[in-house]
Design a protein around this motif. Structure first.
Motif, PDB file in Angstrom:
ATOM      1  N   ALA A  28       0.837  -1.198   0.000  1.00 45.69           N
ATOM      2  CA  ALA A  28       0.000   0.000   0.000  1.00 45.69           C
ATOM      3  C   ALA A  28       0.868   1.242   0.000  1.00 45.69           C
ATOM      4  N   ARG A  29       0.199   2.372  -0.181  1.00 43.17           N
ATOM      5  CA  ARG A  29       0.890   3.664  -0.088  1.00 43.17           C
ATOM      6  C   ARG A  29      -0.104   4.681   0.461  1.00 43.17           C
ATOM      7  N   GLY A  30       0.401   5.857   0.799  1.00 32.85           N
ATOM      8  CA  GLY A  30      -0.475   6.906   1.302  1.00 32.85           C
ATOM      9  C   GLY A  30      -0.201   7.223   2.755  1.00 32.85           C
ATOM     10  N   ILE A  31      -1.262   7.622   3.466  1.00 31.09           N
ATOM     11  CA  ILE A  31      -1.132   8.013   4.864  1.00 31.09           C
ATOM     12  C   ILE A  31      -1.800   6.962   5.753  1.00 31.09           C
ATOM     13  N   PRO A  32      -1.368   6.839   7.006  1.00 32.41           N
ATOM     14  CA  PRO A  32      -1.891   5.781   7.873  1.00 32.41           C
ATOM     15  C   PRO A  32      -3.413   5.786   8.019  1.00 32.41           C
ATOM     16  N   SER A  33      -4.013   6.977   8.047  1.00 30.99           N
ATOM     17  CA  SER A  33      -5.462   7.053   8.263  1.00 30.99           C
ATOM     18  C   SER A  33      -6.283   6.696   7.024  1.00 30.99           C
ATOM     19  N   ASN A  34      -5.636   6.728   5.848  1.00 30.58           N
ATOM     20  CA  ASN A  34      -6.371   6.431   4.612  1.00 30.58           C
ATOM     21  C   ASN A  34      -5.431   5.828   3.562  1.00 30.58           C
ATOM     22  N   PRO A  35      -4.926   4.615   3.819  1.00 28.49           N
ATOM     23  CA  PRO A  35      -3.975   4.016   2.879  1.00 28.49           C
ATOM     24  C   PRO A  35      -4.649   3.558   1.591  1.00 28.49           C
ATOM     25  N   GLU A  36      -3.898   3.585   0.528  1.00 28.07           N
ATOM     26  CA  GLU A  36      -4.369   3.068  -0.758  1.00 28.07           C
ATOM     27  C   GLU A  36      -3.793   1.668  -0.941  1.00 28.07           C
TER      28      GLU A  36
END
Length: 314
Positions: free
Chosen positions: A26-34
């Protein structure tokens, strides 16, 4: 953790459990990962040797083959931050270090073996990221093959936690020798649980618990079976949380406990790796519910791997 100065923010996390190996990229931020890629492989690392503290040759080979496949997927997605966490089976196996060394030599993946306390913390963080904790205390129950994590917590903190080596594969190996499981063996298992869970019941005697949150695994199967028996389609992707009707939960676990291996194997909604272990998981859950007098049960798909992911992305 392997970290090669990730430029694209893509991370790969692995939860290497007793029954299944998970890979989540995954990637992105902890609260809203992709989520880019997710696979679960029924490695059954504890098969044939879990209560003897050894990984048998066939299971060992399945584990190595799966880690080679994971390594290929990680390269494919160019995930440069890599975290592989191992729990009960590798933690307790006499040849666990051999397995870890071979994986490192063949894939460059460094497996980190964590203790039960750290495992419980990761599970809490994963469940918390799923958004189903409230101000009231919940009992998070994560039934693995080797161990069961008991975490009392709310959206702000962990109140109490412990990992106990009473996982579904261990209980299957010890008590589920005849199918359907006879009442005599259920009674023996309940006596065993009563002794194993003395620290837990002592801890909860002065803590008010609002509900039980079942973390992924068997609880996903319970939810799917309930909905399928009602004639409804059930996709975990579209149902990351599920609140059980207490009557439905008792009915489905009653059926599982009384069912034969073939009946379970022929039932849509039960994946092969859970066909037998779902009986032990049902008995563990029902025992805890009855002892605590709690019938409110919620399923969340989030567990250890989501906790690892939150930390890796942070």
């Amino acid at each position: 953790m392997t970290d090669r100065s990730d430029k694209n923010g893509t991370v790969a996390v692995m939860d290497l459990g007793t029954n299944t190996f998970h890979l989540l990229i995954a990637r992105g931020i902890p609260s809203n990962p992709e989520e880019l890629y997710h696979t679960t492989v029924p490695v059954r690392l504890g098969e044939g040797g879990i209560n003897n503290g050894i990984i048998q040759p066939a299971a060992y080979k399945r584990g190595i083959d799966t880690m080679n496949e994971f390594s290929e997927r990680i390269r494919e997605y160019n995930a440069l931050t890599i975290k592989a966490i191992a729990t009960s089976a590798l933690r307790n196996a006499s040849n666990g270090k051999d397995f870890i060394d071979e994986v490192k030599a063949k894939t460059s993946i460094q497996i980190e073996v964590i203790d039960g306390a750290r495992e419980a913390e990761y599970i809490y963080e994963g469940v918390k990221a799923g958004g189903c904790l409230s101000k009231q205390n919940s009992l998070i129950l994560d039934i693995g093959g080797g161990s069961v994590e008991f975490i009392i917590g709310n959206k702000d903190k962990i109140v109490w936690k412990q990992s106990i080596e009473i996982g579904a594969a261990r209980m299957l190996d010890r008590f589920h020798r005849i199918d359907p499981i006879p009442q005599l063996f259920i009674d023996e298992m309940n006596t065993y649980l009563e002794n194993a869970l003395i620290p837990f019941f002592k801890a909860v005697s002065h803590i008010k618990i609002d509900n039980i949150i079942g973390s992924s695994g068997s609880f996903e199967t319970f939810a799917e079976l309930v909905e399928l028996q009602k004639g409804n389609d059930f996709e975990l992707k579209h149902n990351p949380q599920y609140t059980f009707n207490p009557r439905d939960f008792v009915k489905i676990t009653d059926w599982l406990i009384k069912s034969t291996h073939q009946e379970r194997a022929d039932t849509k909604g039960i994946i092969p790796v859970r066909v037998d272990m779902i009986v032990s998981a049902s008995l563990i859950t029902r025992y805890v519910m009855q002892k605590l007098n709690i019938d409110k049960v919620i399923m969340t798909v989030n567990s250890l791997k989501e906790g690892i992911l939150a930390e890796a992305l942070a």
